[in-house]
Motif scaffolding. Structure first.
Motif, PDB file in Angstrom:
ATOM      1  N   PHE A 128       0.829  -1.203   0.000  1.00 17.07           N
ATOM      2  CA  PHE A 128       0.000   0.000   0.000  1.00 17.07           C
ATOM      3  C   PHE A 128       0.867   1.258   0.000  1.00 17.07           C
ATOM      4  CE2 PHE A 128      -2.655   3.171   2.341  1.00 17.07           C
ATOM      5  CZ  PHE A 128      -3.587   3.358   1.330  1.00 17.07           C
ATOM      6  N   VAL A 129       1.953   1.245   0.764  1.00 18.56           N
ATOM      7  CA  VAL A 129       2.871   2.380   0.787  1.00 18.56           C
ATOM      8  C   VAL A 129       3.501   2.577  -0.588  1.00 18.56           C
ATOM      9  CG1 VAL A 129       5.084   3.180   1.707  1.00 18.56           C
ATOM     10  CG2 VAL A 129       3.334   2.305   3.263  1.00 18.56           C
ATOM     11  N   GLN A 130       3.836   1.479  -1.257  1.00 20.87           N
ATOM     12  CA  GLN A 130       4.395   1.592  -2.602  1.00 20.87           C
ATOM     13  C   GLN A 130       3.377   2.206  -3.559  1.00 20.87           C
ATOM     14  OE1 GLN A 130       5.052  -1.871  -5.299  1.00 20.87           O
ATOM     15  NE2 GLN A 130       7.226  -1.354  -5.109  1.00 20.87           N
ATOM     16  N   TRP A 131       2.119   1.814  -3.419  1.00 22.63           N
ATOM     17  CA  TRP A 131       1.065   2.417  -4.255  1.00 22.63           C
ATOM     18  C   TRP A 131       0.973   3.918  -4.008  1.00 22.63           C
ATOM     19  CZ3 TRP A 131      -3.746   4.547  -2.577  1.00 22.63           C
ATOM     20  CH2 TRP A 131      -4.596   4.930  -3.628  1.00 22.63           C
ATOM     21  N   LEU A 132       1.008   4.324  -2.748  1.00 21.13           N
ATOM     22  CA  LEU A 132       0.974   5.752  -2.437  1.00 21.13           C
ATOM     23  C   LEU A 132       2.140   6.478  -3.096  1.00 21.13           C
ATOM     24  CD1 LEU A 132      -0.003   5.595   1.355  1.00 21.13           C
ATOM     25  CD2 LEU A 132      -1.422   6.508  -0.490  1.00 21.13           C
ATOM     26  N   ASP A 133       3.290   5.833  -3.107  1.00 16.94           N
ATOM     27  CA  ASP A 133       4.467   6.424  -3.763  1.00 16.94           C
ATOM     28  C   ASP A 133       4.249   6.599  -5.267  1.00 16.94           C
ATOM     29  OD1 ASP A 133       6.699   7.444  -2.486  1.00 16.94           O
ATOM     30  OD2 ASP A 133       7.487   5.470  -1.975  1.00 16.94           O
ATOM     31  N   THR A 134       3.572   5.627  -5.877  1.00 19.73           N
ATOM     32  CA  THR A 134       3.404   5.687  -7.335  1.00 19.73           C
ATOM     33  C   THR A 134       2.389   6.739  -7.766  1.00 19.73           C
ATOM     34  OG1 THR A 134       1.657   3.988  -7.404  1.00 19.73           O
ATOM     35  CG2 THR A 134       3.957   3.236  -7.539  1.00 19.73           C
ATOM     36  N   ILE A 135       1.452   7.096  -6.898  1.00 20.65           N
ATOM     37  CA  ILE A 135       0.392   8.023  -7.315  1.00 20.65           C
ATOM     38  C   ILE A 135       0.660   9.464  -6.897  1.00 20.65           C
ATOM     39  CG2 ILE A 135      -1.317   6.166  -7.195  1.00 20.65           C
ATOM     40  CD1 ILE A 135      -2.422   7.601  -4.633  1.00 20.65           C
ATOM     41  N   LYS A 136       1.623   9.698  -6.017  1.00 19.83           N
ATOM     42  CA  LYS A 136       1.748  11.022  -5.411  1.00 19.83           C
ATOM     43  C   LYS A 136       2.090  12.115  -6.420  1.00 19.83           C
ATOM     44  CE  LYS A 136       6.523  10.283  -3.876  1.00 19.83           C
ATOM     45  NZ  LYS A 136       7.423  10.142  -2.692  1.00 19.83           N
ATOM     46  N   GLU A 137       2.764  11.760  -7.508  1.00 23.41           N
ATOM     47  CA  GLU A 137       3.144  12.781  -8.478  1.00 23.41           C
ATOM     48  C   GLU A 137       1.964  13.278  -9.301  1.00 23.41           C
ATOM     49  OE1 GLU A 137       6.019  14.221  -8.504  1.00 23.41           O
ATOM     50  OE2 GLU A 137       6.727  12.886  -6.913  1.00 23.41           O
ATOM     51  N   GLU A 138       0.947  12.441  -9.488  1.00 29.11           N
ATOM     52  CA  GLU A 138      -0.195  12.836 -10.308  1.00 29.11           C
ATOM     53  C   GLU A 138      -1.479  13.007  -9.504  1.00 29.11           C
ATOM     54  OE1 GLU A 138      -1.037   9.963 -13.310  1.00 29.11           O
ATOM     55  OE2 GLU A 138      -0.914   8.242 -11.959  1.00 29.11           O
ATOM     56  N   ALA A 139      -1.373  12.980  -8.182  1.00 27.61           N
ATOM     57  CA  ALA A 139      -2.566  13.065  -7.339  1.00 27.61           C
ATOM     58  C   ALA A 139      -2.965  14.513  -7.068  1.00 27.61           C
ATOM     59  CB  ALA A 139      -2.343  12.333  -6.023  1.00 27.61           C
ATOM     60  N   GLU A 140      -4.190  14.825  -7.369  1.00 25.35           N
ATOM     61  CA  GLU A 140      -4.785  16.098  -6.961  1.00 25.35           C
ATOM     62  C   GLU A 140      -5.261  16.000  -5.522  1.00 25.35           C
ATOM     63  OE1 GLU A 140      -6.439  20.057  -7.605  1.00 25.35           O
ATOM     64  OE2 GLU A 140      -5.015  18.840  -8.751  1.00 25.35           O
ATOM     65  N   ALA A 141      -5.759  14.807  -5.162  1.00 25.97           N
ATOM     66  CA  ALA A 141      -6.225  14.538  -3.799  1.00 25.97           C
ATOM     67  C   ALA A 141      -6.314  13.032  -3.625  1.00 25.97           C
ATOM     68  CB  ALA A 141      -7.572  15.192  -3.540  1.00 25.97           C
ATOM     69  N   ILE A 142      -6.289  12.588  -2.361  1.00 24.85           N
ATOM     70  CA  ILE A 142      -6.398  11.168  -2.041  1.00 24.85           C
ATOM     71  C   ILE A 142      -7.485  10.994  -0.992  1.00 24.85           C
ATOM     72  CG2 ILE A 142      -5.208   9.148  -1.105  1.00 24.85           C
ATOM     73  CD1 ILE A 142      -2.570  10.432  -2.073  1.00 24.85           C
ATOM     74  N   PHE A 143      -8.391  10.063  -1.242  1.00 25.11           N
ATOM     75  CA  PHE A 143      -9.458   9.733  -0.309  1.00 25.11           C
ATOM     76  C   PHE A 143      -9.230   8.318   0.223  1.00 25.11           C
ATOM     77  CE2 PHE A 143     -11.308  13.253  -2.479  1.00 25.11           C
ATOM     78  CZ  PHE A 143     -12.265  13.794  -1.635  1.00 25.11           C
ATOM     79  N   LEU A 144      -9.182   8.185   1.540  1.00 20.57           N
ATOM     80  CA  LEU A 144      -9.090   6.886   2.197  1.00 20.57           C
ATOM     81  C   LEU A 144     -10.416   6.641   2.903  1.00 20.57           C
ATOM     82  CD1 LEU A 144      -5.484   7.178   3.677  1.00 20.57           C
ATOM     83  CD2 LEU A 144      -6.190   6.173   1.492  1.00 20.57           C
ATOM     84  N   LEU A 145     -11.107   5.574   2.480  1.00 17.67           N
ATOM     85  CA  LEU A 145     -12.503   5.419   2.878  1.00 17.67           C
ATOM     86  C   LEU A 145     -12.709   4.420   4.012  1.00 17.67           C
ATOM     87  CD1 LEU A 145     -12.872   7.176   0.417  1.00 17.67           C
ATOM     88  CD2 LEU A 145     -14.778   5.724  -0.295  1.00 17.67           C
ATOM     89  N   GLY A 146     -11.761   4.361   4.922  1.00 14.28           N
ATOM     90  CA  GLY A 146     -12.007   3.624   6.154  1.00 14.28           C
ATOM     91  C   GLY A 146     -11.403   2.238   6.208  1.00 14.28           C
ATOM     92  N   ASP A 147     -11.310   1.720   7.438  1.00 11.95           N
ATOM     93  CA  ASP A 147     -10.701   0.431   7.737  1.00 11.95           C
ATOM     94  C   ASP A 147      -9.265   0.357   7.218  1.00 11.95           C
ATOM     95  OD1 ASP A 147     -13.034  -0.208   8.976  1.00 11.95           O
ATOM     96  OD2 ASP A 147     -13.635  -1.791   7.591  1.00 11.95           O
ATOM     97  N   LEU A 148      -8.569   1.473   7.312  1.00 12.34           N
ATOM     98  CA  LEU A 148      -7.133   1.454   7.033  1.00 12.34           C
ATOM     99  C   LEU A 148      -6.458   0.506   8.022  1.00 12.34           C
ATOM    100  CD1 LEU A 148      -4.570   2.584   5.639  1.00 12.34           C
ATOM    101  CD2 LEU A 148      -4.603   4.453   7.308  1.00 12.34           C
ATOM    102  N   PHE A 149      -6.936   0.531   9.247  1.00 13.81           N
ATOM    103  CA  PHE A 149      -6.440  -0.359  10.293  1.00 13.81           C
ATOM    104  C   PHE A 149      -7.526  -1.365  10.653  1.00 13.81           C
ATOM    105  CE2 PHE A 149      -4.886   4.016  11.069  1.00 13.81           C
ATOM    106  CZ  PHE A 149      -3.566   3.832  10.690  1.00 13.81           C
ATOM    107  N   ASP A 150      -7.113  -2.555  11.025  1.00 11.57           N
ATOM    108  CA  ASP A 150      -8.107  -3.543  11.453  1.00 11.57           C
ATOM    109  C   ASP A 150      -8.635  -3.221  12.841  1.00 11.57           C
ATOM    110  OD1 ASP A 150      -9.368  -6.023  10.412  1.00 11.57           O
ATOM    111  OD2 ASP A 150      -8.679  -6.814  12.337  1.00 11.57           O
ATOM    112  N   PHE A 151      -7.868  -2.450  13.588  1.00 15.08           N
ATOM    113  CA  PHE A 151      -8.367  -1.912  14.867  1.00 15.08           C
ATOM    114  C   PHE A 151      -7.620  -0.629  15.177  1.00 15.08           C
ATOM    115  CE2 PHE A 151      -7.676  -1.302  19.432  1.00 15.08           C
ATOM    116  CZ  PHE A 151      -8.981  -1.020  19.794  1.00 15.08           C
TER     117      PHE A 151
END
Length: 250
Positions: free
Chosen positions: A29-52
């Protein structure tokens, strides 16, 4: 949008079933964030990033250093990040806001991008179904319940909550990973009901763990983002169209 894109992801469930087994997914997931950061206008994280996740007044759960650091780096670079609590991290309060400058939402919110109207949220407890979870959520969000849990030592409280999160299907979502048919998908029904009072072009949710893209009106689409447990899917809006994509690690 300056030819940039808006990205959406949900249901990473970091920490499940154990921190050791979820660590490769966190790195992915961190690698994905790295790949999109150059072209991202905004990022939405829609919950359950953590299991608790539970925020004591002076303590937060141990771990997740890489993903938190990457979110801090991206946010510090000026890219907006929006976080919606899910059913696994509904006890999140102001830690993200204070430490990362990331707003936290506990209910669906409306946004407009390039003239398109979005309704965005995690999706838990919405629509006519999900009755077992709705009852459980009332208990979990009750101020007295949270007060009682806070009195548990974090070593005890976090371990107990992690055990229940993995074992209880109402919490984990294991009972919801099959397509129920459009007429029985309660977030589809919720979206159609919302269209009766206001137009939206896109309804973007997580929670169901299944990548879905379903027309709910003549010019309205319901999208479920899938998850980062089995599908590794995410959404991207380029100003004209919305796509669901699968991230394949480089």
């Amino acid at each position: 949008m300056n030819n940039k894109k808006i990205f959406f992801a949900s249901d990473q469930h970091l920490g499940a079933p154990t921190p050791e087994l979820s660590f490769p997914r966190e790195k992915k997931f961190v690698q994905w964030l790295d790949t999109i950061k150059e072209e991202a206008e905004a990022i939405f994280l829609l919950g359950d990033l953590f299991d608790f996740w539970f925020e004591y007044k002076t303590v937060v759960p141990k771990g997740f250093v890489r993903v938190l650091g990457k979110l801090a780096e991206i946010r510090d670079s000026g890219i907006p990040i929006y976080f919606f609590t899910g059913n696994h991290d509904l006890w999140m309060h102001d830690y993200f806001e204070k430490e990362l400058n990331i707003p936290v939402y506990h209910r669906p919110q409306e946004f407009t991008f390039s003239g398109k109207h979005f309704l965005i949220g995690h999706g838990d407890g919405l629509g006519p179904g999900d009755k077992g979870y709705k009852r459980m959520k009332k208990v979990f969000t009750n101020p007295f319940s949270k007060w009682l849990f806070r009195w548990l030592h974090p070593d005890v409280g976090v371990r107990l909550a992690q055990y229940l999160s993995v074992k209880n299907k109402l919490i984990s979502g294991d009972s919801d990973v099959k397509f129920l048919g459009e007429e029985n998908e309660w977030l589809v029904q919720y979206s159609k009901r919302k269209l009766e009072s206001k137009h939206y072009d896109y309804f973007i949710f997580g929670h169901r763990h299944l990548p879905m893209q379903i027309k709910v009106g003549e010019n309205a689409t319901y999208i479920n983002l899938g998850d980062w447990v089995g599908y590794f899917t995410y959404g991207v809006f380029d100003g004209e169209t919305f796509e669901l994509k699968e991230y394949k690690q480089i």
